[in-house]
Scaffold this motif. Structure first.
Motif, PDB file in Angstrom:
ATOM      1  N   GLY A 225       1.117  -1.000  -0.200  1.00 12.29           N
ATOM      2  CA  GLY A 225       0.200   0.002   0.180  1.00 12.29           C
ATOM      3  C   GLY A 225       0.972   1.135   0.332  1.00 12.29           C
ATOM      4  O   GLY A 225       0.318   2.392  -0.348  1.00 12.29           O
ATOM      5  N   PHE A 226       2.109   1.247   0.442  1.00 13.82           N
ATOM      6  CA  PHE A 226       2.494   2.436   0.251  1.00 13.82           C
ATOM      7  C   PHE A 226       3.416   2.650  -1.642  1.00 13.82           C
ATOM      8  O   PHE A 226       2.958   1.382  -1.577  1.00 13.82           O
ATOM      9  N   PHE A 227       3.786   3.681  -1.475  1.00 19.30           N
ATOM     10  CA  PHE A 227       3.966   4.555  -2.917  1.00 19.30           C
ATOM     11  C   PHE A 227       5.661   3.441  -3.193  1.00 19.30           C
ATOM     12  O   PHE A 227       6.490   3.429  -2.230  1.00 19.30           O
ATOM     13  N   LYS A 228       5.732   3.030  -4.377  1.00 21.21           N
ATOM     14  CA  LYS A 228       6.724   2.182  -5.191  1.00 21.21           C
ATOM     15  C   LYS A 228       7.694   3.718  -5.156  1.00 21.21           C
ATOM     16  O   LYS A 228       8.146   4.812  -4.767  1.00 21.21           O
ATOM     17  N   PRO A 229       9.178   2.844  -4.963  1.00 19.09           N
ATOM     18  CA  PRO A 229      10.459   4.028  -4.426  1.00 19.09           C
ATOM     19  C   PRO A 229      10.720   5.132  -6.043  1.00 19.09           C
ATOM     20  O   PRO A 229      10.506   6.136  -5.479  1.00 19.09           O
ATOM     21  N   ALA A 230      10.364   4.563  -7.120  1.00 15.92           N
ATOM     22  CA  ALA A 230      10.811   5.453  -7.844  1.00 15.92           C
ATOM     23  C   ALA A 230       9.398   5.875  -7.881  1.00 15.92           C
ATOM     24  O   ALA A 230       9.517   7.329  -9.128  1.00 15.92           O
ATOM     25  N   TYR A 231       8.730   6.032  -7.860  1.00 18.67           N
ATOM     26  CA  TYR A 231       6.807   6.887  -8.005  1.00 18.67           C
ATOM     27  C   TYR A 231       6.838   7.488  -6.694  1.00 18.67           C
ATOM     28  O   TYR A 231       5.797   8.116  -7.227  1.00 18.67           O
TER      29      TYR A 231
END
Length: 283
Positions: free
Chosen positions: A34-40
Motif C-alpha cells: 500500500g506504500f508508494f513505490k520508491p521510483a514513483y
C-alpha cells in the motif's frame, strides 16, 4: 451559481479525481504494502496534492449555490434502492471489524451499526410504501458513522497511514458531516439555513467516497491487491453511502423544491401582464 452548474462541476471533478486516484493506485502504489513505490514517490505525492486541489475547487463551487430548497423532499425510489444497498453493506462492514482496537469500541460500533442498518432499511421501505418513520431515528446513522470514524482512526494508527486509509478516513469524516446535516433537516432543525452545508458536505462526501472506493474496489478485484482487499468491506460501504448522498442532494435541490421558484414565475407573469395592459391602455 446555478445548481446545474454545480452538478456539472462535480462530475468534472469526479472524473478527474477518480482517474488520478486510479493512476496513482495502479502505477505508483505497491499492491502488496500500500506504500508508494520508491521510483514513483514524488509522482504519487503530486497526484495526492492534485486531488486535494480538485476537492478545494469543488468546495468553492458548492458554496456558491444560491436558491435554497423549501423543505425536506419526498424521497424517490432511487434513494430507496440506495438506502437498501447501504443498509445491506453495513452488516458486511461490521463483520470485518479488527480485534486490534479496544473491545468497547468494537461493541459500540456493532450496536450503533445495527440501528443504522435498520434505519436505512426502514427508509428504503418508506420510499416504496409510505409510512411514518420517526424523524428522531435519523440520529442513528450519525452516531454509527461517528463511531466507525473513531474506530477506523484507532485501527489505522496501529498500522500504516497509506493513501488508501487516508482517503477512507476523509470520506468517512465527510459522511459524518453530511449525516449530521441530514438528521437536522429530517427533524426540521435550522432547515432554512442549512442548504449550503448540505450542498457542501453532500458533494464533498460523494467525491471522497468515490475517490476512496471505486479505484480501491477495482484494484482489489482486478489485481488481487492485498492492501485493498483488507479494506474492501469499508470501500463498498463508503461507495453506497456516496450514492445515497448524491441522490439525496440531487432530490433536495430539484427544481420543484427550490424557494422562489413559483414566486419568480408569478413575478415574471406580473411584469408581462403589466406591460400588456400598458400597451392596450396606450393604444
Amino acid at each position: 451559481m446555478h445548481f446545474k452548474s454545480i452538478v456539472l462541476s462535480f462530475w468534472v471533478s469526479f472524473t478527474l479525481a477518480v482517474a488520478l486516484r486510479s493512476m496513482q493506485l495502479f502505477f505508483a502504489v505497491d499492491s502488496a504494502t500500500g506504500f508508494f513505490k520508491p521510483a514513483y514517490t514524488k509522482i504519487g505525492l503530486v497526484i495526492t496534492v492534485l486531488i486535494f486541489i480538485i476537492a478545494a475547487l469543488m468546495t468553492v463551487a458548492t458554496l456558491m449555490v444560491r436558491r435554497a430548497p423549501v423543505k425536506m423532499p419526498k424521497l424517490s425510489r432511487k434513494i430507496g434502492v440506495a438506502a437498501a444497498l447501504l443498509a445491506a453493506s453495513i452488516p458486511y462492514d461490521l463483520s470485518t471489524l479488527s480485534a486490534t482496537v479496544p473491545a468497547w469500541q468494537i461493541m459500540l460500533t456493532l450496536a450503533l451499526g445495527v440501528f443504522a442498518a435498520l434505519y436505512f432499511l426502514a427508509l428504503a421501505v418508506k420510499c416504496f410504501a409510505n409510512f411514518k418513520l420517526p424523524h428522531i431515528f435519523a440520529v442513528f446513522p450519525v452516531l454509527y458513522f461517528c463511531a466507525k470514524l473513531i474506530y477506523f482512526f484507532t485501527a489505522i494508527s496501529k498500522i500504516a497511514l497509506v493513501t488508501s486509509n487516508l482517503f477512507l478516513l476523509i470520506a468517512q469524516a465527510f459522511i459524518v458531516l453530511f449525516m449530521f446535516e441530514f438528521a437536522k433537516l429530517s427533524n426540521n432543525i435550522d432547515a432554512d439555513n442549512s442548504y449550503k452545508r448540505i450542498c457542501l458536505t453532500g458533494f464533498l462526501s460523494t467525491l471522497f467516497c468515490a475517490i476512496a472506493s471505486i479505484p480501491s474496489i477495482l484494484s482489489a478485484l482486478l489485481s488481487n491487491s492485498q492492501a485493498q482487499l483488507s479494506n474492501l468491506s469499508s470501500s463498498i460501504c463508503v461507495l453506497f453511502a456516496g450514492i445515497f448522498t448524491y441522490l439525496f442532494v440531487r432530490r433536495y435541490f430539484s427544481g420543484k423544491n427550490l424557494k422562489h421558484h413559483k414566486r419568480y414565475r408569478s413575478h415574471t407573469s406580473f411584469i408581462k401582464t403589466k406591460h400588456t395592459a400598458d400597451f392596450y391602455i396606450g393604444n
